[in-house]
Design a protein around this motif. Structure first.
Motif, PDB file in Angstrom:
ATOM      1  N   ARG A 191      -6.093   7.274   4.755  1.00  0.00           N
ATOM      2  CA  ARG A 191      -6.310   6.103   3.892  1.00  0.00           C
ATOM      3  C   ARG A 191      -7.355   6.467   2.850  1.00  0.00           C
ATOM      4  NH1 ARG A 191      -7.919   2.852   7.499  1.00  0.00           N
ATOM      5  NH2 ARG A 191     -10.126   2.720   6.981  1.00  0.00           N
ATOM      6  N   LEU A 192      -6.908   6.683   1.604  1.00  0.00           N
ATOM      7  CA  LEU A 192      -7.787   7.169   0.543  1.00  0.00           C
ATOM      8  C   LEU A 192      -8.394   6.006  -0.241  1.00  0.00           C
ATOM      9  CD1 LEU A 192      -5.597  10.109  -0.812  1.00  0.00           C
ATOM     10  CD2 LEU A 192      -7.298  10.139   1.017  1.00  0.00           C
ATOM     11  N   SER A 193      -9.653   6.184  -0.652  1.00  0.00           N
ATOM     12  CA  SER A 193     -10.327   5.139  -1.439  1.00  0.00           C
ATOM     13  C   SER A 193     -11.560   5.739  -2.112  1.00  0.00           C
ATOM     14  CB  SER A 193     -10.760   3.981  -0.541  1.00  0.00           C
ATOM     15  OG  SER A 193     -11.789   4.397   0.336  1.00  0.00           O
ATOM     16  N   PHE A 194     -12.193   4.925  -2.957  1.00  0.00           N
ATOM     17  CA  PHE A 194     -13.444   5.327  -3.619  1.00  0.00           C
ATOM     18  C   PHE A 194     -14.666   4.729  -2.899  1.00  0.00           C
ATOM     19  CE2 PHE A 194     -10.322   5.881  -6.988  1.00  0.00           C
ATOM     20  CZ  PHE A 194     -10.720   7.077  -7.563  1.00  0.00           C
ATOM     21  N   ASP A 195     -14.476   4.276  -1.679  1.00  0.00           N
ATOM     22  CA  ASP A 195     -15.568   3.604  -0.969  1.00  0.00           C
ATOM     23  C   ASP A 195     -16.774   4.528  -0.753  1.00  0.00           C
ATOM     24  OD1 ASP A 195     -13.996   1.407  -0.936  1.00  0.00           O
ATOM     25  OD2 ASP A 195     -13.371   1.616   1.169  1.00  0.00           O
TER      26      ASP A 195
END
Length: 312
Positions: free
Chosen positions: A48-52
């Motif tokens: 699960r990819l994100s900029f978090d």
């Protein structure tokens, strides 16, 4: 007749080296930076990819550490340049040629000892109970209180990275043609004018190499900050190392590493722009035209004149 090998075959080992030991590791770090830490027993996950993680890096607590790292990096590089410039110039120009090899060896002496051991040596010297503090108290000064401060980190990085500034500057000054300096003096320029308008512009590649050799590894240094800085000398390298080794949060550590790389590249670009703007008047002033003046009215004739640029 034997055919010559294509040029790309000769460069193939270098490209393979860059691919295996630079591009692939950096690519993995960038990939991990978009992931997350799934559980307390796992280091990272990328399903699960994100900029978090980048949002966490820009947290004020971490951002203050980035600013402190940038301050130490810029100040350490400037100090190394200001100290290394006269030393390298003296070694290359003023010292007897027969002793220059010995002087270069003396500059390299600190590298004969492990980086960590050298830094711990400064910890012993700067300790409030060390011999330097005791000697200062004997002559009436207060005990040293520099250990575990940003000043101690700055002192340590200048000591550790100064040879990396001196060596490329020495090579650059050594390659500057001596008759050019003599010609400048014969034409009426003083010592300072000759240095700033002839010697230093010709040594510009060495200056750029020295600045990059000091600034880039200094920004990622975490040993000096850990040994000499304590809690007040935090640098980004410490945060990255703690996320990988202690917190086992590879995603957050990778995001910090990517932001650090971006800060280094941005700082190098800004520094190059500042140097270009500062040196522009000198380069324009050093433009020398030999032959008939190139005026608007004599443009056709001026096109046949010989134009030579010095230091441009």
């Amino acid at each position: 007749m034997r055919r010559r090998s294509p040029g790309f075959l000769l460069a193939l080992p270098a490209w393979a080296w860059l691919l295996v030991f630079f591009i692939a590791p950096v690519g993995m770090v960038v990939w991990f930076s978009f992931g997350y830490k799934p559980s307390i027993f796992a280091t990272q996950a990328t399903d699960r990819l994100s900029f978090d993680r980048y949002a966490e890096v820009l947290d004020p607590a971490f951002f203050a550490t980035f600013l402190n790292t940038l301050w130490v990096g810029v100040a350490g590089t400037v100090l190394c340049f200001l100290i290394g410039l006269p030393v390298a110039y003296w070694m290359a120009v003023k010292a007897p040629p027969s002793r220059r090899g010995l002087l270069v060896a003396l500059v390299m002496v600190p590298f004969w000892t492990n980086f960590l051991v050298r830094t711990i040596g400064w910890q012993v010297i700067l300790s409030p109970d060390g011999w330097l503090s005791s000697a200062l108290q004997v002559i009436g000064f207060e005990p040293l209180a520099i250990l575990n401060t940003r000043g101690a980190v700055l002192l340590g990085v200048v000591y550790n990275y100064l040879p990396l500034m001196i060596l490329p500057l020495f090579v650059a000054f050594d390659r500057v043609n001596g008759p050019l300096r003599e010609a400048s003096k014969d034409l009426g320029a003083g010592k300072w004018a000759t240095f700033f308008r002839v010697t230093l512009p010709l040594a510009q590649p060495g200056v750029i190499a020295g600045v990059l050799l000091v600034f880039i590894p200094l920004m990622g240094d975490y040993i000096t900050a850990t040994v000499l800085g304590g809690a007040k000398g935090n640098m980004v390298g410490q945060l990255v190392a703690s996320q990988f080794q202690t917190a086992q949060n590879w995603a957050l550590g990778s995001a910090m590493a990517v932001v650090l790389i971006f800060v280094i590249l941005l700082s190098a670009a800004v520094g190059a722009g500042i140097v270009w703007l500062v040196s522009w008047p000198f380069r324009a002033r050093n433009r020398l035209v030999i032959g008939p003046a190139a005026t608007a009215t004599t443009a056709p004739a001026a096109s046949a004149s010989i134009r030579e640029e010095v230091g441009a």
